[in-house]
Scaffold this motif. Structure first.
Motif, mmCIF file in Angstrom:
data_model
loop_
_atom_site.group_PDB
_atom_site.id
_atom_site.type_symbol
_atom_site.label_atom_id
_atom_site.label_comp_id
_atom_site.label_asym_id
_atom_site.label_seq_id
_atom_site.Cartn_x
_atom_site.Cartn_y
_atom_site.Cartn_z
ATOM 1 N N SER A 1 0.815 -1.215 0.000
ATOM 2 C CA SER A 1 0.000 0.000 0.000
ATOM 3 C C SER A 1 0.844 1.259 0.000
ATOM 4 N N LYS B 1 -5.058 5.021 4.192
ATOM 5 C CA LYS B 1 -4.974 3.567 4.210
ATOM 6 C C LYS B 1 -4.989 2.969 5.618
ATOM 7 N N VAL C 1 -6.316 -4.561 4.733
ATOM 8 C CA VAL C 1 -6.634 -3.277 4.087
ATOM 9 C C VAL C 1 -7.523 -2.459 5.029
ATOM 10 N N SER D 1 -8.446 0.602 5.432
ATOM 11 C CA SER D 1 -8.600 1.979 4.928
ATOM 12 C C SER D 1 -9.696 2.757 5.663
ATOM 13 N N GLU E 1 -12.064 4.000 0.818
ATOM 14 C CA GLU E 1 -11.433 3.249 -0.265
ATOM 15 C C GLU E 1 -12.391 3.191 -1.455
ATOM 16 N N GLY F 1 -10.229 -0.038 -4.388
ATOM 17 C CA GLY F 1 -9.196 -0.882 -3.794
ATOM 18 C C GLY F 1 -8.897 -2.033 -4.722
ATOM 19 N N GLN G 1 -7.279 -5.990 -2.165
ATOM 20 C CA GLN G 1 -8.176 -7.028 -1.633
ATOM 21 C C GLN G 1 -8.603 -7.972 -2.756
ATOM 22 N N VAL H 1 -10.568 -6.482 5.784
ATOM 23 C CA VAL H 1 -10.760 -5.130 5.249
ATOM 24 C C VAL H 1 -11.694 -4.299 6.107
ATOM 25 N N LEU I 1 -14.162 -1.988 -0.720
ATOM 26 C CA LEU I 1 -13.801 -3.116 0.155
ATOM 27 C C LEU I 1 -15.074 -3.802 0.641
#
Ligand code: ADP
Length: 481
Positions: free
Chosen positions: A302, A308, A375, A377, A380, A383, A386, A398, A404
């Motif tokens: 990332s 993030k 992930v 975030s 997002e 993304g 993922q 996530v 996500l």
């Protein structure tokens, strides 16, 4: 496009990045993937982007197709050529693009003339769409993000020539701000400087300009499309999005399933047999000098930024490591976050490995060898990582935001008993919920039967472009006149 396929129409895609030429984020992946995906649907697409330094020699079969004097302070020449099967048009304007540094910033930070640099790209895009290029006439201009935001505006204010327009929001956090005093220099009508049109908090925003003038707006996931109506996600543009009502839709990104394929990794594996994954896992631990963990081996690939949620890792990693987990991080960005990642590595040298930098090859090895991808975030739009995780049976953990939320099926008791779970979601994006999600990951991983089901569900989840390309094709069909 497939030989013999009937052409449904033509699209001029205007963007600042395109894989394999220039990439700073997911935008470039999408812009580079759409031409082939849409080509399969009968939509012929060309990409117009700036000829940043040293880019021109990378095109093959190149020829000049357009020239314009007085393009924001110099001459602009467009070269049409090919790279990786994509028809690319490079706008060569050395006074704007032939510089040392990245697309948006040099050694001393953002270029002061970014508004003009991308206004020029948008201007040429609008003209080429309206006037045609050696008989190649676009039905639709597809603008991407703030860098191309003025293109639909130039069409709206200077005549569309029958061309429909779409703007895609890949990330609303970047809005292309310019002082109001530059409106004339940016070739926009002063009469349009009012809140319902170009004015934005006393200045100009190229993204807003695109959002108010394009025929349609898309963003890169259905959930992000609805999130954008709320101030915390819309970031000032929520009212503009709301005013466009049904013209706004969300279309998920896909990934290139030939490039992102566990069958193409050092030790290949597939949903039929995941045996090869264990060998990749051991090799990955060796590459980073980690002990092979008893619990899940998690990765983060990332940009290291606040968006993030990277700042949450120091709070959750100690418990994760204590529970038998290990973590590998690949990324770069905010120096404070880079330092925090290095701090974790020195605290847990056998359990946490960190590489600061950008390394596509390593990211493939990480997805092939890891058990899970994290992930966390705060927002997002879509993304991509993922989706790589799903494809590789590298279970995504996530935050339940944006794309996500749309791509991962949470391992709730109901989803587990129905046999459809593909990962773990958590909400809100904070250390408590993230820590809880990691505990759930450890519990799943400790149950080999359950874990195998989740991994295989993930690998069977479609992440290619087919569905999304059909959605874009339908959108273009509705705009072609
Ligand atoms: P964003 O566009 O917000 O950065 P996305 O997930 O949409 O996030 O896309 C990021 C892309 O960049 C993915 O293809 C991801 O694998 C890649 N990427 C990000 N950081 C790195 C890195 N350090 N090394 C290799 N690839 C990276």
């Amino acid at each position: 496009m497939g030989a013999g396929m009937q052409v449904r129409g033509r699209v001029l895609s205007v963007a600042s990045e395109c894989v394999p030429l220039v990439k700073t984020g997911g935008l470039a992946d999408v812009v580079g993937a759409l031409p082939a995906a849409l080509g399969r649907m009968g939509w012929e697409m060309r990409v117009l982007m700036p000829a940043y330094r040293a880019l021109r020699p990378r095109l093959s079969a190149m020829r000049e197709v357009w020239t314009e004097d007085g393009l924001f302070g110099g001459t602009g020449t467009v070269f049409l050529g090919e790279v990786a099967g994509i028809s690319v048009m490079l706008l060569d304007a050395p006074h704007l693009y032939d510089r040392e540094g990245g697309p948006y910033a040099g050694p001393a930070g953002d270029w002061a003339d970014n508004a003009e640099r991308f206004a020029a790209l948008s201007w040429v895009g609008a003209r080429m769409a309206r006037e045609g290029i050696e008989g190649w006439k676009a039905d639709v201009l597809h603008a991407h993000d703030w860098q191309a935001g003025f293109a639909p505006a130039y069409l709206a204010y200077g005549g569309t020539g029958g061309v429909g327009s779409v703007i895609t929001v890949h990330n609303i956090a970047f809005q292309g701000w310019a002082d109001a005093g530059r409106i004339g220099a940016l070739r926009l009508p002063r009469e349009a400087f009012h809140p319902a049109a170009l004015e934005y908090y006393g200045g100009l925003s190229s993204l807003k300009a695109g959002l108010v003038t394009a025929d349609r707006i898309t963003t890169v996931s259905p959930t992000y499309a609805t999130e954008l109506l709320r101030p915390e996600y819309g970031m000032g543009l929520q009212g503009v999005i709301a005013a466009r009502g049904a013209d706004v839709s969300g279309i998920l990104n896909g990934v290139d399933t030939d490039v992102w394929s566990p069958e193409a990794e050092p030790v290949p594996y597939s949903v039929k047999s995941l045996k090869g994954k264990a060998a990749n896992r051991a090799a990955l631990c060796a590459e980073f000098g980690l002990d092979v963990p008893s619990g899940p081996l998690a990765i983060v690939v990332s940009r290291l930024t606040d968006q993030k949620g990277i700042d949450l890792l120091p709070a959750v990693v100690p418990d994760f490591v204590a529970a038998g987990g290990a973590l590998l991080v690949l990324g770069s960005g905010d120096p404070a976050l880079e330092g925090a990642m290095r701090g974790l590595e020195s605290r847990f040298p056998r359990r946490v490995g960190v590489r600061i930098g950008y390394d596509e090859g390593l990211s493939h090895r990480m997805f092939a060898g890891a058990d899970a991808v994290l992930v966390p975030s705060r927002f997002e739009p879509c993304g991509l990582t993922q989706m790589y995780g799903l494809r590789y049976g590298t279970v995504p953990v996530v935050a339940a935001v944006g794309g996500l939320a749309d791509t991962v099926i949470h391992a709730s008791p109901a989803a587990l008993s129905a046999g459809v779970a593909t990962g773990v979601q958590f909400h809100p994006t904070d250390a408590i919920a993230f820590g809880q999600a990691l505990r759930q990951l450890c519990a799943l991983h400790a149950n080999p039967a359950l874990w195998g089901v989740v991994q295989k569900n993930a690998m069977r989840h479609p992440v290619g472009w087919e569905t999304s390309a059909a959605a874009y094709a339908a959108l273009y069909d509705g705009l072609a006149r």
